[in-house]
Design a protein around this motif. Structure first.
Motif, PDB file in Angstrom:
ATOM      1  N   TRP A   3      51.406  51.676  53.840  1.00 36.25           N
ATOM      2  CA  TRP A   3      52.461  52.149  54.741  1.00 36.25           C
ATOM      3  C   TRP A   3      52.128  53.493  55.338  1.00 36.25           C
ATOM      4  O   TRP A   3      52.723  53.899  56.332  1.00 36.25           O
ATOM      5  N   TYR A   4      51.110  54.172  54.808  1.00 39.04           N
ATOM      6  CA  TYR A   4      50.733  55.442  55.418  1.00 39.04           C
ATOM      7  C   TYR A   4      50.119  55.254  56.793  1.00 39.04           C
ATOM      8  O   TYR A   4      50.017  56.176  57.580  1.00 39.04           O
ATOM      9  N   ILE A   5      49.742  53.996  57.083  1.00 39.00           N
ATOM     10  CA  ILE A   5      49.272  53.707  58.438  1.00 39.00           C
ATOM     11  C   ILE A   5      50.351  54.069  59.447  1.00 39.00           C
ATOM     12  O   ILE A   5      50.069  54.488  60.552  1.00 39.00           O
ATOM     13  N   LEU A 149      43.813  51.955  64.496  1.00 42.25           N
ATOM     14  CA  LEU A 149      44.322  53.202  63.908  1.00 42.25           C
ATOM     15  C   LEU A 149      43.330  53.689  62.868  1.00 42.25           C
ATOM     16  O   LEU A 149      42.668  52.887  62.212  1.00 42.25           O
ATOM     17  N   PHE A 150      43.277  54.980  62.689  1.00 42.47           N
ATOM     18  CA  PHE A 150      42.456  55.567  61.636  1.00 42.47           C
ATOM     19  C   PHE A 150      43.279  55.604  60.347  1.00 42.47           C
ATOM     20  O   PHE A 150      44.453  55.969  60.357  1.00 42.47           O
ATOM     21  N   TYR A 151      42.666  55.199  59.254  1.00 44.02           N
ATOM     22  CA  TYR A 151      43.383  55.158  57.975  1.00 44.02           C
ATOM     23  C   TYR A 151      42.428  55.460  56.830  1.00 44.02           C
ATOM     24  O   TYR A 151      41.474  54.727  56.599  1.00 44.02           O
ATOM     25  N   LYS A 152      42.658  56.554  56.142  1.00 42.96           N
ATOM     26  CA  LYS A 152      41.916  56.883  54.920  1.00 42.96           C
ATOM     27  C   LYS A 152      40.398  56.772  55.061  1.00 42.96           C
ATOM     28  O   LYS A 152      39.728  56.139  54.250  1.00 42.96           O
ATOM     29  N   GLY A 153      39.855  57.353  56.114  1.00 44.40           N
ATOM     30  CA  GLY A 153      38.408  57.487  56.205  1.00 44.40           C
ATOM     31  C   GLY A 153      37.700  56.540  57.153  1.00 44.40           C
ATOM     32  O   GLY A 153      36.497  56.667  57.366  1.00 44.40           O
ATOM     33  N   ASN A 158      43.932  46.849  64.173  1.00 45.53           N
ATOM     34  CA  ASN A 158      45.205  46.373  63.611  1.00 45.53           C
ATOM     35  C   ASN A 158      46.243  46.274  64.724  1.00 45.53           C
ATOM     36  O   ASN A 158      45.916  46.388  65.902  1.00 45.53           O
ATOM     37  N   GLU A 159      47.486  46.065  64.332  1.00 42.79           N
ATOM     38  CA  GLU A 159      48.563  45.884  65.323  1.00 42.79           C
ATOM     39  C   GLU A 159      49.424  47.138  65.478  1.00 42.79           C
ATOM     40  O   GLU A 159      50.532  47.047  66.018  1.00 42.79           O
ATOM     41  N   ASN A 160      48.940  48.255  64.994  1.00 39.05           N
ATOM     42  CA  ASN A 160      49.733  49.498  65.039  1.00 39.05           C
ATOM     43  C   ASN A 160      51.105  49.299  64.401  1.00 39.05           C
ATOM     44  O   ASN A 160      52.086  49.932  64.803  1.00 39.05           O
ATOM     45  N   HIS A 161      51.194  48.378  63.438  1.00 39.37           N
ATOM     46  CA  HIS A 161      52.450  48.091  62.723  1.00 39.37           C
ATOM     47  C   HIS A 161      53.553  47.531  63.607  1.00 39.37           C
ATOM     48  O   HIS A 161      54.741  47.679  63.313  1.00 39.37           O
ATOM     49  N   LEU A 271      30.408  48.194  51.206  1.00 36.90           N
ATOM     50  CA  LEU A 271      30.779  49.572  50.886  1.00 36.90           C
ATOM     51  C   LEU A 271      32.017  49.953  51.700  1.00 36.90           C
ATOM     52  O   LEU A 271      31.999  49.913  52.927  1.00 36.90           O
ATOM     53  N   ASN A 272      33.071  50.303  50.987  1.00 34.87           N
ATOM     54  CA  ASN A 272      34.336  50.628  51.652  1.00 34.87           C
ATOM     55  C   ASN A 272      34.687  52.090  51.401  1.00 34.87           C
ATOM     56  O   ASN A 272      34.262  52.683  50.417  1.00 34.87           O
ATOM     57  N   GLN A 273      35.458  52.657  52.317  1.00 42.02           N
ATOM     58  CA  GLN A 273      36.034  53.980  52.055  1.00 42.02           C
ATOM     59  C   GLN A 273      37.547  53.878  52.034  1.00 42.02           C
ATOM     60  O   GLN A 273      38.155  53.296  52.936  1.00 42.02           O
ATOM     61  N   GLU A 274      38.155  54.412  51.005  1.00 41.72           N
ATOM     62  CA  GLU A 274      39.605  54.602  50.978  1.00 41.72           C
ATOM     63  C   GLU A 274      39.842  56.024  50.481  1.00 41.72           C
ATOM     64  O   GLU A 274      39.862  56.296  49.282  1.00 41.72           O
ATOM     65  N   ALA A 275      39.942  56.926  51.444  1.00 37.01           N
ATOM     66  CA  ALA A 275      39.971  58.352  51.155  1.00 37.01           C
ATOM     67  C   ALA A 275      41.158  58.705  50.262  1.00 37.01           C
ATOM     68  O   ALA A 275      42.254  58.184  50.451  1.00 37.01           O
TER      69      ALA A 275
END
Ligand code: CA
Ligand code: CA
Ligand code: CA
Length: 346
Positions: A3-5, A149-153, A158-161, A271-275
């Protein structure tokens, strides 16, 4: 916490002053799309187009990573059904991008949820080529068109919610079954420094960023916490020099069906990033982990190679014989239907 998106979305809308229509669509490489500032935040979305077109190879089956099952009321801040597919660039385009969908955008202020019926229609659509009805698989070359959208790195398509059709993203088949990319062999010393801290290079030409959202292979490691093995869990691998990396296990049935490998192994994953952290204090230079979404039980390489020996379709547990155990396993899932793939009315 997806939901921080929402917060990132509000920020992006405010900064970009979003313009609508085809004029705002640019074809970009994954490398251009994933460009970052020195602090790891996106530089692409400073003045990027409204929508992008990206091409690449599908790396994963979405339902092995996030549960697509529709659920409109899973609890506060929960997203219900989710769907995420990774696409890797080809040739000089040394980068990759995730496409993400969720059901309950309305768990953030000012947004609406998909009903179960709407959610099913959305992921049924996204799992198929709109021109042929073909069901996508890892190893297919596709073209993606959508907002982001940029999210955690990392920046995600996406659909911008937003649940309105104007915010849909699309996936189209370019060529089926070109094959998964050869996983690049990456030593942990390419990802971690001598203090076992993550290597961050904002030019994205070395370190963790270079391999973000790409299929890589890490050889000769041990799992140091096998007791944590299980669906949707995180384990840690370690090499002979003591360098470590978290491995995020998906929800593929093989992770539940087989024991944790105990010997020295190789690992193949994305390899994933989730800041880590929460807005406004997210450290976009950290939070790298390897995604392994399924496992075929081979004992030497932690991965899902996507095929099975034996060629006995009813051999559910892959022990190369058909017997009552297969029947029991089949009966346990009797009449279940995997959201987004069956029950679509196609
Ligand atoms: Ca990043
Ligand atoms: Ca939609
Ligand atoms: Ca069997």
């Amino acid at each position: 916490m997806r939901w921080y998106i929402v917060l990132a979305g509000l920020l992006t809308l405010a900064v970009a002053g979003v313009s609508e229509g085809e004029a705002g669509v640019d074809k970009v490489t994954h490398r251009e799309f994933q460009a970052v500032h020195a602090d790891g935040s996106s530089s692409f979305d400073d003045d990027g187009p409204t929508r992008v077109v990206l091409e690449g190879i599908i790396l994963n089956s979405p339902e092995q990573w996030l549960d697509p099952t529709a659920n409109p009321t899973p609890g506060p801040w929960q997203m219900g059904g989710q769907w995420e597919m990774y696409i890797q660039g080809e040739g000089e385009d040394h980068a990759g991008t995730a496409l993400w969908m969720g059901q309950n955008y309305g768990n953030g202020p000012g947004y609406e949820n998909y009903t179960n019926e709407q959610w099913r229609a959305e992921i049924c659509r996204l799992n198929r080529d709109p021109n042929t009805g073909y069901i996508f698989n890892p190893g297919d070359r596709v073209r993606v068109t959508g907002r982001y959208l940029f999210y955690k790195g990392k920046i995600n398509v996406n659909e911008n919610h937003e649940i309105g059709a104007n915010f849909d993203f699309t996936v189209e088949l370019i060529k089926p079954a070109v094959g998964l990319p050869q996983p690049e062999v990456v030593g942990l010393s390419k990802l971690k420094d001598v203090n076992d801290d993550e290597i961050f290079d904002p030019t994205r030409l070395t370190g963790c960023e270079y391999y973000q959202s790409r299929l890589i292979r890490i050889n000769d490691v041990n799992i140091v916490d096998p007791e944590k093995w299980g669906i949707d869990q995180t384990i840690t691998i370690q090499d002979a020099n003591g360098l470590t990396l978290p491995v995020r296990l998906g929800i593929g049935a093989g992770i539940a069906g087989y024991d944790c490998p105990t010997a020295q192994i190789d690992v193949i994953g994305i390899l994933n990033q989730e800041a880590p952290g929460y807005p406004p204090n997210i450290d976009n230079t950290k939070g790298y982990r390897l995604f392994v979404l399924n496992y075929d039980g081979n004992g030497l390489v932690l991965t899902d190679r996507g095929y099975r020996r034996g060629n006995l379709p009813g051999d559910i547990n892959t022990d190369f014989k058909l017997d009552f155990i297969d029947f029991v396993e089949m009966a346990a899932y009797w009449l279940e239907c995997r959201e987004g793939l069956c029950g679509c009315g196609y």
